[in-house]
Design a protein around this motif. Structure first.
Motif, PDB file in Angstrom:
ATOM      1  N   LEU A  60       8.254  16.971  27.103  1.00 47.01           N
ATOM      2  CA  LEU A  60       6.863  16.526  27.115  1.00 47.01           C
ATOM      3  C   LEU A  60       6.709  15.183  26.412  1.00 47.01           C
ATOM      4  N   SER A  61       7.445  14.991  25.340  1.00 43.00           N
ATOM      5  CA  SER A  61       7.383  13.709  24.634  1.00 43.00           C
ATOM      6  C   SER A  61       7.855  12.578  25.541  1.00 43.00           C
ATOM      7  N   SER A  62       8.924  12.805  26.291  1.00 41.60           N
ATOM      8  CA  SER A  62       9.422  11.788  27.224  1.00 41.60           C
ATOM      9  C   SER A  62       8.419  11.552  28.348  1.00 41.60           C
ATOM     10  N   LEU A  63       7.792  12.632  28.819  1.00 39.46           N
ATOM     11  CA  LEU A  63       6.778  12.498  29.867  1.00 39.46           C
ATOM     12  C   LEU A  63       5.601  11.668  29.386  1.00 39.46           C
ATOM     13  N   PHE A  64       5.095  11.978  28.196  1.00 35.39           N
ATOM     14  CA  PHE A  64       3.956  11.243  27.658  1.00 35.39           C
ATOM     15  C   PHE A  64       4.291   9.762  27.490  1.00 35.39           C
ATOM     16  N   GLN A  65       5.501   9.479  27.029  1.00 33.77           N
ATOM     17  CA  GLN A  65       5.897   8.098  26.806  1.00 33.77           C
ATOM     18  C   GLN A  65       5.964   7.324  28.119  1.00 33.77           C
ATOM     19  N   ALA A  87      12.051  21.223  34.521  1.00 32.78           N
ATOM     20  CA  ALA A  87      11.480  19.919  34.856  1.00 32.78           C
ATOM     21  C   ALA A  87       9.963  20.048  34.861  1.00 32.78           C
ATOM     22  N   VAL A  88       9.312  19.009  34.393  1.00 32.11           N
ATOM     23  CA  VAL A  88       7.845  18.989  34.305  1.00 32.11           C
ATOM     24  C   VAL A  88       7.323  17.802  35.100  1.00 32.11           C
ATOM     25  N   TYR A  89       6.383  18.098  35.990  1.00 34.68           N
ATOM     26  CA  TYR A  89       5.696  17.062  36.771  1.00 34.68           C
ATOM     27  C   TYR A  89       4.377  16.734  36.074  1.00 34.68           C
ATOM     28  N   GLY A  90       4.081  15.444  35.946  1.00 33.72           N
ATOM     29  CA  GLY A  90       2.837  15.054  35.283  1.00 33.72           C
ATOM     30  C   GLY A  90       2.280  13.762  35.840  1.00 33.72           C
ATOM     31  N   LEU A  91       1.014  13.516  35.564  1.00 33.01           N
ATOM     32  CA  LEU A  91       0.360  12.301  36.030  1.00 33.01           C
ATOM     33  C   LEU A  91      -0.809  11.966  35.122  1.00 33.01           C
ATOM     34  N   PHE A  92      -1.252  10.697  35.230  1.00 32.25           N
ATOM     35  CA  PHE A  92      -2.529  10.310  34.636  1.00 32.25           C
ATOM     36  C   PHE A  92      -3.348   9.602  35.697  1.00 32.25           C
ATOM     37  N   GLN A  93      -4.644   9.646  35.532  1.00 35.39           N
ATOM     38  CA  GLN A  93      -5.576   8.938  36.413  1.00 35.39           C
ATOM     39  C   GLN A  93      -6.657   8.323  35.549  1.00 35.39           C
ATOM     40  N   CYS A  94      -6.929   7.041  35.757  1.00 36.07           N
ATOM     41  CA  CYS A  94      -8.010   6.368  35.046  1.00 36.07           C
ATOM     42  C   CYS A  94      -9.201   6.183  35.971  1.00 36.07           C
ATOM     43  N   ARG A  95     -10.364   6.084  35.356  1.00 35.91           N
ATOM     44  CA  ARG A  95     -11.572   5.792  36.100  1.00 35.91           C
ATOM     45  C   ARG A  95     -11.424   4.443  36.786  1.00 35.91           C
ATOM     46  N   HIS A  96     -11.961   4.324  37.984  1.00 36.48           N
ATOM     47  CA  HIS A  96     -11.711   3.150  38.806  1.00 36.48           C
ATOM     48  C   HIS A  96     -12.218   1.856  38.180  1.00 36.48           C
ATOM     49  N   ASP A  97     -13.305   1.924  37.405  1.00 29.88           N
ATOM     50  CA  ASP A  97     -13.897   0.698  36.878  1.00 29.88           C
ATOM     51  C   ASP A  97     -13.274   0.241  35.571  1.00 29.88           C
ATOM     52  N   LEU A  98     -12.301   0.962  35.041  1.00 31.74           N
ATOM     53  CA  LEU A  98     -11.670   0.551  33.784  1.00 31.74           C
ATOM     54  C   LEU A  98     -10.678  -0.585  34.017  1.00 31.74           C
ATOM     55  N   SER A  99     -10.650  -1.521  33.100  1.00 35.16           N
ATOM     56  CA  SER A  99      -9.648  -2.581  33.143  1.00 35.16           C
ATOM     57  C   SER A  99      -8.297  -2.020  32.732  1.00 35.16           C
ATOM     58  N   ARG A 134      -2.611  15.504  33.420  1.00 33.22           N
ATOM     59  CA  ARG A 134      -2.304  16.897  33.764  1.00 33.22           C
ATOM     60  C   ARG A 134      -0.816  17.010  34.054  1.00 33.22           C
ATOM     61  N   TYR A 135      -0.250  18.151  33.732  1.00 30.86           N
ATOM     62  CA  TYR A 135       1.180  18.362  33.960  1.00 30.86           C
ATOM     63  C   TYR A 135       1.447  19.844  34.139  1.00 30.86           C
ATOM     64  N   GLN A 136       2.538  20.132  34.839  1.00 26.25           N
ATOM     65  CA  GLN A 136       2.881  21.506  35.190  1.00 26.25           C
ATOM     66  C   GLN A 136       4.372  21.586  35.478  1.00 26.25           C
ATOM     67  N   ALA A 137       4.870  22.798  35.614  1.00 31.16           N
ATOM     68  CA  ALA A 137       6.268  22.991  35.984  1.00 31.16           C
ATOM     69  C   ALA A 137       6.511  22.374  37.361  1.00 31.16           C
ATOM     70  N   ASP A 138       7.558  21.611  37.486  1.00 37.61           N
ATOM     71  CA  ASP A 138       7.854  20.950  38.752  1.00 37.61           C
ATOM     72  C   ASP A 138       8.146  21.984  39.835  1.00 37.61           C
TER      73      ASP A 138
END
Length: 297
Positions: A60-65, A87-99, A134-138
């Motif tokens: 998880l630490s490697s994923l976050f980094q 294995a852990v699958y993860g992603l981030f999503q930002c709001r569209h209007d953020l720089s 969000r992240y979950q088992a791959d």
């Protein structure tokens, strides 16, 4: 004497410049309130066995980094991190209007929050107003239209009626809009309804429209006659708001204008400009006084 006078004037100008710079940074942060917690989802039991979970904190630490490293380059990123056991699958999503900088700042808060809320457990999700992780088992299949969270606003009688027809028309328009706008839509509908819709970056246009359509159906069924609503599904987000009073001078809804900070920016520009003219005049006057004092000596 002249040298001291000039140095004093220059110091005053520098202090004012630093103050203006600090105020501009502060205003930027206020205008993009991206760090408020919307919701979190943590499991009661982890997805792995006790033996497998031994390496989970490091994974998880490697994923976050890795996610944090990409947050200044893109508003969406997905990856898989693991070892020979899990294995852990993860992603981030930002709001569209953020720089890019605002997205990076938002995403960089998520690992600590996730550790505090969920510990070393998967699956998990932490959703702020400007971004989420969000992240979950791959390899685990999840539904992109699974309801994660919803917020239904106040119910109030609309003068003239027709609210539900207006809302339904706006939600249908958002479903079409995300197709033409490649996964994001922010629109006004008939001058009374504001709609925002956004899908995760990995969704194609048709999948995005399907997700937004499911969110619209939930809004209609579960928020009913609420004048506003926010629907968070696994892979998309939809919000709508109805406003009876619209500012004729700016064309903005009162609540939206307040959120965007338009009057704050205008006042800051006027006050800053007036202050700058005062400082320049004062500096010019001081330099003349310094020169006159020097001539007298």
């Amino acid at each position: 004497m002249a040298k001291a006078c000039c140095l004093l004037s220059l110091a005053a100008f520098c202090l004012f410049s630093r103050y203006c710079y600090a105020q501009s940074n502060s205003s930027s942060y206020v205008n993009y309130p991206s760090s408020a917690l919307v919701f979190r989802r943590c499991p009661d039991h982890g997805a792995f066995t006790d033996h497998q979970e031994g390496s989970l904190p490091e994974i998880l630490s490697s994923l976050f980094q890795e996610l944090a490293n990409h947050s200044s380059q893109s508003r969406f990123y997905e990856t898989t991190v693991g070892d020979e056991n899990i294995a852990v699958y993860g992603l981030f999503q930002c709001r569209h209007d953020l720089s890019g900088d605002d997205c990076r700042r938002c995403v960089n808060q998520l690992p600590q929050l996730s550790n505090s809320f969920c510990g070393a457990r998967v699956p998990a999700r932490v959703h702020l107003s400007g971004c989420y992780i969000r992240y979950q088992a791959d390899g685990i299949e999840t539904s992109r239209v699974e309801l994660q969270h919803k917020i239904c606003g106040d119910t109030k009688e609309v003068s003239g009626g027709g609210f539900e027809e207006l809302r339904d028309g706006a939600l249908a328009a958002a479903e079409s809009c995300v197709v033409t706008e490649n996964g994001h839509c922010e629109m006004e509908y008939h001058g009374r309804m504001r709609v925002v819709a956004q899908c995760e970056g990995q969704l194609g246009r048709c999948d995005c429209a399907e997700c937004i359509g499911s969110a619209a159906q939930i809004a209609q069924d579960e928020c009913g006659s609420s004048l506003s609503g926010k629907i968070y599904l696994q892979s998309c987000f939809l919000s709508y708001g109805y406003y009876q009073n619209r500012d004729p001078t700016t064309g903005l809804f009162p609540e939206y204008r307040k959120a965007k900070g338009a009057p704050t920016k205008l006042v800051a520009i006027i006050v800053g400009g007036a202050a700058l003219l005062f400082i320049v005049f004062g500096l010019f006057y001081s330099l003349r006084a310094c020169r006159k004092t020097s001539d007298e000596w």
